[in-house]
Write an enzyme that holds these catalytic residues in place. Structure first.
Site, PDB file in Angstrom:
ATOM      1  N   ASP A  10       1.060  -1.216   0.088  1.00  0.00           N
ATOM      2  CA  ASP A  10       0.084  -0.114  -0.114  1.00  0.00           C
ATOM      3  C   ASP A  10       0.991   1.318  -0.001  1.00  0.00           C
ATOM      4  OD1 ASP A  10      -2.304   1.532   0.468  1.00  0.00           O
ATOM      5  OD2 ASP A  10      -1.721   1.563   2.460  1.00  0.00           O
ATOM      6  N   ASP A  12       0.016   5.023   1.150  1.00  0.00           N
ATOM      7  CA  ASP A  12      -0.145   5.945   2.215  1.00  0.00           C
ATOM      8  C   ASP A  12      -0.243   5.245   3.492  1.00  0.00           C
ATOM      9  OD1 ASP A  12      -0.654   8.066   3.772  1.00  0.00           O
ATOM     10  OD2 ASP A  12      -2.930   8.149   3.365  1.00  0.00           O
ATOM     11  N   ARG A  50     -11.285   8.323  -2.665  1.00  0.00           N
ATOM     12  CA  ARG A  50     -11.658   9.705  -2.406  1.00  0.00           C
ATOM     13  C   ARG A  50     -13.247   9.967  -2.302  1.00  0.00           C
ATOM     14  NH1 ARG A  50      -9.734  13.015  -7.432  1.00  0.00           N
ATOM     15  NH2 ARG A  50      -8.044  11.681  -6.871  1.00  0.00           N
ATOM     16  N   ASP A 169      -1.717  -0.427   6.162  1.00  0.00           N
ATOM     17  CA  ASP A 169      -1.773   0.135   7.201  1.00  0.00           C
ATOM     18  C   ASP A 169      -3.493   0.581   7.605  1.00  0.00           C
ATOM     19  OD1 ASP A 169      -2.394   2.062   5.297  1.00  0.00           O
ATOM     20  OD2 ASP A 169      -2.477   3.753   6.737  1.00  0.00           O
TER      21      ASP A 169
HETATM   22  P1  B16 Z   1      -6.785  10.122  -4.162  1.00  0.00           P
HETATM   23  P2  B16 Z   1      -3.510   4.260  -0.020  1.00  0.00           P
HETATM   24  C1  B16 Z   1      -5.640   6.333  -0.063  1.00  0.00           C
HETATM   25  O1  B16 Z   1      -4.048   5.979  -0.221  1.00  0.00           O
HETATM   26  C2  B16 Z   1      -5.348   7.150   1.135  1.00  0.00           C
HETATM   27  O2  B16 Z   1      -5.027   6.747   2.353  1.00  0.00           O
HETATM   28  C3  B16 Z   1      -6.802   7.871   1.432  1.00  0.00           C
HETATM   29  O3  B16 Z   1      -6.780   8.866   2.201  1.00  0.00           O
HETATM   30  C4  B16 Z   1      -7.226   8.553   0.014  1.00  0.00           C
HETATM   31  O4  B16 Z   1      -8.526   9.036   0.211  1.00  0.00           O
HETATM   32  C5  B16 Z   1      -7.162   7.412  -1.219  1.00  0.00           C
HETATM   33  O5  B16 Z   1      -5.806   7.005  -1.117  1.00  0.00           O
HETATM   34  C6  B16 Z   1      -7.349   8.162  -2.621  1.00  0.00           C
HETATM   35  O6  B16 Z   1      -6.542   8.927  -2.726  1.00  0.00           O
HETATM   36  O7  B16 Z   1      -7.613  11.097  -3.420  1.00  0.00           O
HETATM   37  O8  B16 Z   1      -5.342  10.545  -4.189  1.00  0.00           O
HETATM   38  O9  B16 Z   1      -7.138   9.284  -5.023  1.00  0.00           O
HETATM   39  O10 B16 Z   1      -3.584   4.046   1.357  1.00  0.00           O
HETATM   40  O11 B16 Z   1      -4.500   3.388  -0.649  1.00  0.00           O
HETATM   41  O12 B16 Z   1      -2.062   3.999  -0.616  1.00  0.00           O
HETATM   42 MG    MG Z   2      -2.847   3.203   3.286  1.00  0.00          MG
END
Ligand code: B16
Ligand code: MG
Length: 220
Positions: A10, A12, A50, A169
């Site tokens: 993953d 984030d 999102r 995470d």
């Molecule tokens: P985006 P991951 C996730 O990343 C984030 O943890 C989450 O907070 C976010 O809303 C999601 O990606 C979508 O992100 O708006 O940039 O498309 O943990 O899956 O790497």
């Molecule tokens: Mg994550």
């Protein structure tokens, strides 16, 4: 020891902490729109898409679709402004060493992130070339906890799911990986990722052989 051919990460919360930027972007939108949103509320947004994040932020308030789209676009604009600040120094402790060691072991490396900005984040971190397959928010339509993204990445890596270890995470990510029969390593709080096969506070000081030796014959 089971046969393991790939590690899927993953982004984030595992490789880097973009959570703070996601929070600040949502917070700005929420403040501008007079929507209550705290750091505690933000915890529920970890690892979810999102759209799902916006639904959770709205706490049941229903908006017409064009307004949903406009809010998501604005949040993303605010979020993307932060991406310029990301450098290789933002890799979480131990990640660079762990990726290099995994490659040296001959393991394939995949990314399984819900983010549509994942490629830009990897590029800012300077690690795009470490990945054999990149699954992001554009790869599949059903998001975590659906297993689709990890199945997609395993397919790209040409590795059976049972030979993959997923590093996550978020609760939804652990559920998604378990659903497709992959091994799981939860990074962070056991209250969140306790369903994983192994739980670690971070990848700092962790070795690949340590992980492999702790996996049992079946992920479940
Ligand atoms: P985006 P991951 C996730 O990343 C984030 O943890 C989450 O907070 C976010 O809303 C999601 O990606 C979508 O992100 O708006 O940039 O498309 O943990 O899956 O790497
Ligand atoms: Mg994550």
């Amino acid at each position: 020891m089971p046969k393991i051919s790939a590690f899927i990460f993953d982004l984030d919360g595992v490789i880097t902490d973009t959570a703070e930027y996601h929070y600040r972007a949502w917070k700005r939108l929420a403040d501008e729109e007079g929507l209550p949103f705290s750091r505690e509320d933000n915890e529920a947004l970890r690892g979810v898409s999102r759209r799902e994040s916006l639904l959770r932020l709205l706490k049941g308030k229903v908006l017409p679709e064009p307004q949903m789209e406009a809010y998501m676009a604005r949040k993303n604009e605010y979020y993307r402004a932060f991406l310029a600040q990301i450098t290789p120094a933002d890799l979480l402790e131990g990640v660079a060493e762990f990726l290099a060691e995994a490659r040296a072991h001959g393991l394939k490396i995949g990314l399984g992130s819900a983010s549509k900005n994942a490629r830009d984040v990897l590029s800012a971190l300077g690690i795009t070339d470490q990945f054999d397959a990149i699954g992001d928010g554009y790869s599949v339509s059903r998001t975590k906890p659906a297993p689709d993204l990890f199945v997609w990445v395993a397919g790209r890596l040409n590795v059976p799911p049972a030979e993959c270890v997923v590093f996550e995470d978020a609760e939804a990510g652990i559920a998604a990986a378990r659903e497709c029969g992959m091994y799981t390593v939860g990074i962070g709080e056991p209250t969140r990722v306790g369903a994983a096969n192994l739980v670690l506070p971070s990848l700092a000081g962790v070795s690949v052989s340590q992980i492999l030796s702790k996996l049992t014959d079946s992920p479940h």
